[in-house]
Design a protein around this motif. Structure first.
Motif, PDB file in Angstrom:
ATOM      1  N   GLY A 103      15.002  34.692  -8.082  1.00 15.97           N
ATOM      2  CA  GLY A 103      13.726  33.576  -7.656  1.00 15.97           C
ATOM      3  C   GLY A 103      12.948  33.491  -6.499  1.00 15.97           C
ATOM      4  O   GLY A 103      12.495  33.837  -6.137  1.00 15.97           O
ATOM      5  N   LYS A 104      13.032  31.928  -6.263  1.00 11.45           N
ATOM      6  CA  LYS A 104      11.228  31.716  -5.678  1.00 11.45           C
ATOM      7  C   LYS A 104      11.325  31.624  -4.304  1.00 11.45           C
ATOM      8  O   LYS A 104      10.683  31.429  -3.333  1.00 11.45           O
TER       9      LYS A 104
ATOM     10  N   GLN B  38       3.008  38.541  -4.843  1.00 12.04           N
ATOM     11  CA  GLN B  38       4.265  37.277  -4.348  1.00 12.04           C
ATOM     12  C   GLN B  38       3.384  36.832  -3.533  1.00 12.04           C
ATOM     13  O   GLN B  38       2.801  36.535  -3.055  1.00 12.04           O
ATOM     14  N   ARG B  42       6.772  30.702  -4.733  1.00 10.20           N
ATOM     15  CA  ARG B  42       6.792  30.920  -6.199  1.00 10.20           C
ATOM     16  C   ARG B  42       7.456  32.169  -6.319  1.00 10.20           C
ATOM     17  O   ARG B  42       8.139  32.855  -7.506  1.00 10.20           O
ATOM     18  N   GLY B  43       8.471  32.748  -5.439  1.00  8.85           N
ATOM     19  CA  GLY B  43       9.200  34.510  -5.596  1.00  8.85           C
ATOM     20  C   GLY B  43       8.257  35.057  -5.192  1.00  8.85           C
ATOM     21  O   GLY B  43       6.917  35.460  -5.161  1.00  8.85           O
ATOM     22  N   LEU B  44       8.883  36.311  -6.178  1.00 11.58           N
ATOM     23  CA  LEU B  44       7.545  37.791  -7.115  1.00 11.58           C
ATOM     24  C   LEU B  44       7.986  37.211  -8.001  1.00 11.58           C
ATOM     25  O   LEU B  44       9.062  37.189  -9.141  1.00 11.58           O
TER      26      LEU B  44
END
Lengths: 112, 114
Positions: A103-104, B38, B42-44
């Motif tokens: 997830g973000k 990363q 926006r996460g990974l």
């Protein structure tokens, strides 16, 4: 394709407050679920994981998460947060031998 | 015990220059290896993963490439960097052929393109 949604971008809590971070995934088959944490200036590390069995999973530092299959959810909880829990939290899922889909992330700020 | 090394920790490169980021794993054999980027909020984003020497899967079309010349070595490269390649790059490994094992992450490389 799998996807993971973390609805809270930034959560701010006072010390001793209870925490629940949402995580929903989209995949109809058997999944493995993970929560990772990244403390400021540190690398990502595993907080807890679910593969099978008891849907309530206990992790390190008093964290737990509950897998609710009908809701495609794996929410992270902690009854009483501490200042040291300030970090970014990532939910992730995979199935079969596929790489993790993340997830973000949710940034948690705990204030005194 | 297993350890993962990533270097350099930080890198500043001009646009159009080449790139080589290296990742090595110790204490395990035939790991699955991963490169992520990363970005804040926006996460990974999974860029590449490898289940064996010379086997690379690309998840996202981009200006980057990956290679695995040895069992425990994973290299992220570019021939000509773009401004949009700036970011924080993470290498990770996991036990191969088992989905229920977590991925273990390196400390990351912060790449700034000028």
């Amino acid at each position: 394709a799998q996807s993971v949604s973390q609805h809270n971008h930034h959560v701010i809590l006072s010390e001793a407050a209870s925490l629940e971070l949402g995580c929903n995934y989209s995949y109809g088959g058997t999944v493995n679920l993970f929560w990772y944490v990244q403390y400021p200036g540190q690398h990502l590390q595993l907080l807890l994981k679910y593969f099978s069995g008891d849907p309530l999973v206990k992790g390190i530092k008093g964290f737990e998460a509950e897998f609710i299959k009908s809701k495609f959810s794996f929410n992270l909880r902690k009854p009483s947060v501490q200042w040291s829990d300030t970090a970014e939290y990532f939910c992730a899922v995979n199935s079969g031998n596929t790489p993790l889909v993340f997830g973000k992330g949710t940034r948690l700020s705990v204030i005194a | 015990s297993q350890t993962i090394h990533q270097w350099p920790a930080t890198l500043v490169q001009p646009v159009g220059s080449p790139l080589s980021l290296e990742c090595t794993v110790e204490g395990t054999s035939n790991p699955n290896l991963y490169w992520y980027r990363q970005a804040a909020g926006r996460g990974l984003q999974l860029l590449f993963y490898s289940v064996g020497i010379g086997q690379i899967s690309s998840e996202v079309p981009q200006n980057l490439s990956a290679s695995r010349p040895q069992d425990r070595q994973f290299i992220l490269s570019s021939k000509k960097l773009l401004l949009s390649d700036s970011g924080f790059y993470l290498c990770a490994w996991s036990v191969s052929r088992t989905s229920d094992q977590p991925q273990h992450f390196g400390d990351g490389t912060r790449l700034s393109i000028l």
